[in-house]
Design a protein around this motif. Structure first.
Motif, short mmCIF file in Angstrom:
data_model
loop_
_atom_site.label_atom_id
_atom_site.label_comp_id
_atom_site.label_asym_id
_atom_site.label_seq_id
_atom_site.Cartn_x
_atom_site.Cartn_y
_atom_site.Cartn_z
N UNK A 1 0.82 -1.22 0.00
CA UNK A 1 0.00 0.00 0.00
C UNK A 1 0.86 1.27 0.00
N UNK A 2 2.07 1.15 -0.51
CA UNK A 2 2.98 2.30 -0.56
C UNK A 2 2.52 3.31 -1.61
N UNK A 3 2.94 4.55 -1.41
CA UNK A 3 2.72 5.59 -2.40
C UNK A 3 3.99 5.67 -3.25
N UNK A 4 3.86 5.49 -4.56
CA UNK A 4 5.03 5.39 -5.44
C UNK A 4 4.91 6.37 -6.60
N UNK B 1 9.80 16.66 -11.39
CA UNK B 1 8.36 16.53 -11.63
C UNK B 1 7.96 15.06 -11.69
N UNK B 2 6.75 14.77 -11.21
CA UNK B 2 6.26 13.41 -11.27
C UNK B 2 5.91 13.06 -12.72
N UNK B 3 6.38 11.89 -13.15
CA UNK B 3 6.05 11.40 -14.49
C UNK B 3 4.80 10.54 -14.42
N UNK B 4 4.74 9.71 -13.37
CA UNK B 4 3.58 8.84 -13.21
C UNK B 4 3.48 8.35 -11.77
N UNK B 5 2.26 8.30 -11.29
CA UNK B 5 1.97 7.72 -9.98
C UNK B 5 1.75 6.22 -10.21
N UNK C 1 12.84 6.91 -8.43
CA UNK C 1 11.63 6.37 -7.80
C UNK C 1 11.51 6.96 -6.41
N UNK C 2 10.35 7.49 -6.11
CA UNK C 2 10.04 8.07 -4.80
C UNK C 2 8.99 7.17 -4.14
N UNK D 1 11.68 7.46 0.66
CA UNK D 1 12.98 7.08 0.11
C UNK D 1 12.96 7.32 -1.39
N UNK D 2 14.06 7.83 -1.90
CA UNK D 2 14.23 7.98 -3.35
C UNK D 2 15.37 7.07 -3.79
#
Length: 199
Positions: free
Chosen positions: A54-57, A66-70, A91-92, A106-107
C-alpha cells in the motif's frame, strides 16, 4: 525510538488481531523477541513482498523533479534494471512502515557517472548520534569506495543520508524494485537499532 514504536504497534494490533496473532514482518518480530516486547497473542509473520503493497510510489524526472507517473504496487515487480534503462528517472516511495525507521520517504536512482544505485532519504535521529551513524555506515557498507553522504540540517532537524545500495549486503542487480526497497528498509532498521543500543 524503535522500542516504543514497536511496543505501541503490538499493543494496538494485539487487541484487533484476527489472524491468530499480531501481523508483523521478520525484522519487527526478531526485534520484539530480542527485546521481550511480546503481547498476549502470537506473531504472524507477513510475507516480506507485501510490505510495500500500500505504498505511495512516484516515478519522477531527475532534472525537474516533476512526477512522471503515480505507480501502483505492481510497479515493484519491475526489475531494478528499469532504472538503468531510464537514467533520467528516480523512484520516490512513501510507506507507513518507514515510521519505524524514522524516515518519511525514500528515493532511488542510478548514478549517471558510476552506474550505481543511489538511495536518498531524510533520517529523523538526533544530531548527537553522528558518531554512531557514521560508525554503522562505515562498518556495514561493503566495498573499497563504499560511499555515503551524511549531513545534519538544523532547519529540518534531520539527517540527509545518501548511500550506494550496491554496497549493502544482500544486494543483487537482478533483484526487483520491491526487493531493493525491502533491502533498504532492512538496512535502515538495523541502523536505527544500532543507534538505539548506543543510547
Amino acid at each position: 525510538m524503535l522500542k516504543e514504536k514497536i511496543k505501541q504497534y503490538i499493543a494496538e494490533n494485539d487487541r484487533q488481531s484476527t489472524e491468530g496473532g499480531v501481523v508483523l514482518f521478520k525484522e519487527e518480530i526478531e526485534y520484539a523477541e530480542q527485546n521481550q516486547l511480546t503481547g498476549e497473542g502470537e506473531w504472524v509473520e507477513k510475507d516480506a513482498n507485501t510490505r510495500f503493497a500500500d505504498a505511495y510510489i512516484e516515478r519522477c524526472d531527475k532534472e525537474s523533479e516533476n512526477m512522471l507517473k503515480n505507480e501502483t504496487s505492481a510497479f515493484l515487480s519491475e526489475p531494478l534494471h528499469y532504472l538503468k534503462k531510464h537514467k533520467n528517472e528516480f523512484i520516490y516511495l512513501e510507506s507507513k512502515w518507514f515510521d519505524f525507521v524514522n524516515v518519511d520517504a525514500i528515493s532511488l536512482e542510478v548514478d549517471d557517472v558510476f552506474g550505481t544505485f543511489d538511495v536518498m532519504l531524510g533520517l529523523k535521529v538526533q544530531k548527537k548520534y553522528d558518531k554512531q551513524l557514521r560508525e554503522y555506515l562505515n562498518a556495514h557498507l561493503n566495498g573499497e569506495d563504499a560511499k555515503f553522504d551524511l549531513m545534519f540540517t538544523l532547519d529540518d532537524g534531520l539527517w540527509n543520508l545518501n548511500f550506494v545500495l550496491n554496497y549493502v549486503e544482500g544486494f543483487d542487480e537482478e533483484m526487483t524494485m520491491g526487493e531493493a526497497f525491502q533491502l533498504i528498509y532492512h538496512f535502515l532498521f538495523k541502523l536505527v537499532e544500532a543507534v538505539e543500543k548506543a543510547q
